[in-house]
Scaffold this motif. Structure first.
Motif, PDB file in Angstrom:
ATOM      1  N   ASN A  43     -76.803  13.488  12.940  1.00 34.56           N
ATOM      2  CA  ASN A  43     -75.939  12.628  12.120  1.00 34.56           C
ATOM      3  C   ASN A  43     -74.478  12.789  12.520  1.00 34.56           C
ATOM      4  N   SER A  44     -74.054  14.029  12.735  1.00 32.25           N
ATOM      5  CA  SER A  44     -72.664  14.267  13.137  1.00 32.25           C
ATOM      6  C   SER A  44     -72.394  13.626  14.494  1.00 32.25           C
ATOM      7  N   SER A  45     -73.306  13.800  15.440  1.00 36.30           N
ATOM      8  CA  SER A  45     -73.128  13.209  16.773  1.00 36.30           C
ATOM      9  C   SER A  45     -73.093  11.695  16.691  1.00 36.30           C
ATOM     10  N   THR A  46     -73.988  11.116  15.898  1.00 37.37           N
ATOM     11  CA  THR A  46     -74.020   9.657  15.728  1.00 37.37           C
ATOM     12  C   THR A  46     -72.719   9.161  15.107  1.00 37.37           C
ATOM     13  N   ARG A  47     -72.228   9.885  14.128  1.00 35.61           N
ATOM     14  CA  ARG A  47     -70.965   9.508  13.485  1.00 35.61           C
ATOM     15  C   ARG A  47     -69.822   9.561  14.505  1.00 35.61           C
ATOM     16  N   ASN A  48     -69.795  10.633  15.304  1.00 36.83           N
ATOM     17  CA  ASN A  48     -68.742  10.744  16.321  1.00 36.83           C
ATOM     18  C   ASN A  48     -68.845   9.619  17.336  1.00 36.83           C
ATOM     19  N   LEU A  49     -70.073   9.317  17.801  1.00 38.27           N
ATOM     20  CA  LEU A  49     -70.270   8.240  18.760  1.00 38.27           C
ATOM     21  C   LEU A  49     -69.846   6.905  18.168  1.00 38.27           C
ATOM     22  N   THR A  50     -70.215   6.682  16.910  1.00 39.53           N
ATOM     23  CA  THR A  50     -69.827   5.433  16.243  1.00 39.53           C
ATOM     24  C   THR A  50     -68.311   5.322  16.144  1.00 39.53           C
ATOM     25  N   ASP A  51     -67.670   6.427  15.783  1.00 41.99           N
ATOM     26  CA  ASP A  51     -66.201   6.416  15.703  1.00 41.99           C
ATOM     27  C   ASP A  51     -65.579   6.120  17.074  1.00 41.99           C
ATOM     28  N   ARG A  52     -66.125   6.714  18.132  1.00 46.39           N
ATOM     29  CA  ARG A  52     -65.603   6.470  19.479  1.00 46.39           C
ATOM     30  C   ARG A  52     -65.810   5.020  19.891  1.00 46.39           C
ATOM     31  N   VAL A  53     -67.027   4.507  19.664  1.00 50.62           N
ATOM     32  CA  VAL A  53     -67.324   3.126  20.042  1.00 50.62           C
ATOM     33  C   VAL A  53     -66.444   2.170  19.254  1.00 50.62           C
ATOM     34  N   THR A  54     -66.274   2.437  17.984  1.00 52.41           N
ATOM     35  CA  THR A  54     -65.431   1.579  17.152  1.00 52.41           C
ATOM     36  C   THR A  54     -63.991   1.629  17.654  1.00 52.41           C
ATOM     37  N   GLY A  55     -63.530   2.813  18.016  1.00 51.11           N
ATOM     38  CA  GLY A  55     -62.165   2.948  18.543  1.00 51.11           C
ATOM     39  C   GLY A  55     -62.007   2.220  19.863  1.00 51.11           C
ATOM     40  N   VAL A  56     -62.981   2.330  20.771  1.00 51.01           N
ATOM     41  CA  VAL A  56     -62.929   1.645  22.070  1.00 51.01           C
ATOM     42  C   VAL A  56     -62.973   0.143  21.854  1.00 51.01           C
ATOM     43  N   THR A  57     -63.811  -0.314  20.950  1.00 49.27           N
ATOM     44  CA  THR A  57     -63.927  -1.745  20.668  1.00 49.27           C
ATOM     45  C   THR A  57     -62.608  -2.290  20.146  1.00 49.27           C
ATOM     46  N   LYS A  58     -61.976  -1.550  19.243  1.00 47.55           N
ATOM     47  CA  LYS A  58     -60.690  -2.004  18.705  1.00 47.55           C
ATOM     48  C   LYS A  58     -59.652  -2.068  19.824  1.00 47.55           C
ATOM     49  N   ARG A  59     -59.637  -1.011  20.671  1.00 45.45           N
ATOM     50  CA  ARG A  59     -58.671  -0.996  21.768  1.00 45.45           C
ATOM     51  C   ARG A  59     -58.962  -2.124  22.755  1.00 45.45           C
ATOM     52  N   THR A  60     -60.247  -2.338  23.012  1.00 43.21           N
ATOM     53  CA  THR A  60     -60.635  -3.400  23.946  1.00 43.21           C
ATOM     54  C   THR A  60     -60.262  -4.751  23.364  1.00 43.21           C
ATOM     55  N   ALA A  61     -60.511  -4.922  22.082  1.00 39.20           N
ATOM     56  CA  ALA A  61     -60.158  -6.191  21.442  1.00 39.20           C
ATOM     57  C   ALA A  61     -58.651  -6.399  21.484  1.00 39.20           C
ATOM     58  N   GLN A  62     -57.910  -5.332  21.207  1.00 38.11           N
ATOM     59  CA  GLN A  62     -56.452  -5.437  21.244  1.00 38.11           C
ATOM     60  C   GLN A  62     -55.982  -5.723  22.669  1.00 38.11           C
ATOM     61  N   THR A  63     -56.577  -5.030  23.631  1.00 32.65           N
ATOM     62  CA  THR A  63     -56.212  -5.227  25.026  1.00 32.65           C
ATOM     63  C   THR A  63     -56.576  -6.642  25.460  1.00 32.65           C
ATOM     64  N   GLY A  64     -57.727  -7.120  25.040  1.00 33.04           N
ATOM     65  CA  GLY A  64     -58.154  -8.474  25.393  1.00 33.04           C
ATOM     66  C   GLY A  64     -57.196  -9.519  24.867  1.00 33.04           C
ATOM     67  N   VAL A  65     -56.741  -9.374  23.649  1.00 35.02           N
ATOM     68  CA  VAL A  65     -55.800 -10.326  23.052  1.00 35.02           C
ATOM     69  C   VAL A  65     -54.477 -10.261  23.798  1.00 35.02           C
ATOM     70  N   VAL A  66     -54.017  -9.047  24.058  1.00 35.54           N
ATOM     71  CA  VAL A  66     -52.743  -8.886  24.772  1.00 35.54           C
ATOM     72  C   VAL A  66     -52.849  -9.476  26.172  1.00 35.54           C
ATOM     73  N   THR A  67     -53.984  -9.235  26.828  1.00 37.03           N
ATOM     74  CA  THR A  67     -54.193  -9.772  28.179  1.00 37.03           C
ATOM     75  C   THR A  67     -54.185 -11.286  28.155  1.00 37.03           C
ATOM     76  N   LYS A  68     -54.864 -11.885  27.194  1.00 43.60           N
ATOM     77  CA  LYS A  68     -54.900 -13.350  27.097  1.00 43.60           C
ATOM     78  C   LYS A  68     -53.504 -13.909  26.852  1.00 43.60           C
ATOM     79  N   VAL A  69     -52.780 -13.260  25.937  1.00 44.29           N
ATOM     80  CA  VAL A  69     -51.422 -13.727  25.648  1.00 44.29           C
ATOM     81  C   VAL A  69     -50.559 -13.590  26.902  1.00 44.29           C
ATOM     82  N   GLY A  70     -50.724 -12.461  27.577  1.00 50.32           N
ATOM     83  CA  GLY A  70     -49.943 -12.243  28.810  1.00 50.32           C
ATOM     84  C   GLY A  70     -50.285 -13.254  29.881  1.00 50.32           C
ATOM     85  N   LYS A  71     -51.566 -13.557  30.093  1.00 53.41           N
ATOM     86  CA  LYS A  71     -51.977 -14.527  31.099  1.00 53.41           C
ATOM     87  C   LYS A  71     -51.451 -15.913  30.751  1.00 53.41           C
TER      88      LYS A  71
END
Length: 144
Positions: free
Chosen positions: A100-128
């Protein structure tokens, strides 16, 4: 009758009365001793019966205690065999908790990467988009 004869007669009567009282007392004591003897016989008889019954009960109690000890040893042996089961259940609980602890940590990491990726994707689109607009302006200026 002389004075000595009268004294002897009084002593003889007194002795006779004393003997009569002693006989009465001895008869009563004899009767009491007979009753005491009967009571002692009854008590001895009762004690024999009680002793026999107590001996029988003690033999039965000893048998029950032996059976109880055997049963208790059997139960203790069987409970001893379940110790590894409870150890395994405890280890499984720890493993599930770690999972459960490992799953929670993995979920937190994936959620963090997804947020960063989403933010990066928006910034990239705006920049392009901004770069494309900038190129179009340059091309327009160059063509004019």
């Amino acid at each position: 009758m002389t004075g000595g004869e009268i004294a002897a007669l009084i002593a003889a009567v007194a002795f006779a009365v004393l003997v009569v009282f002693l006989v009465i007392v001895l008869l009563k004591v004899s009767k009491i001793m007979g009753e005491v003897s009967d009571t002692v016989k009854e008590a001895n008889s009762s004690l024999r019966v009680i002793t026999k019954d107590a001996d029988n009960l003690l033999i039965e109690v000893e048998g029950l205690l032996n059976k109880s000890n055997t049963t208790l040893d059997d139960v203790n042996g069987k409970l001893g065999k379940t110790d590894p089961l409870f150890q395994a259940i405890g280890d499984l609980g720890v493993s599930v908790s770690n999972l459960n602890s490992s799953t929670r940590n993995l979920t937190d990491r994936v959620t963090g990467v997804t947020k960063r990726t989403a933010q990066t994707g928006v910034v990239t689109k705006v920049g392009k988009t901004a770069m494309n607009m900038n190129r179009k302006r340059k091309n327009k200026k160059d063509s004019e």
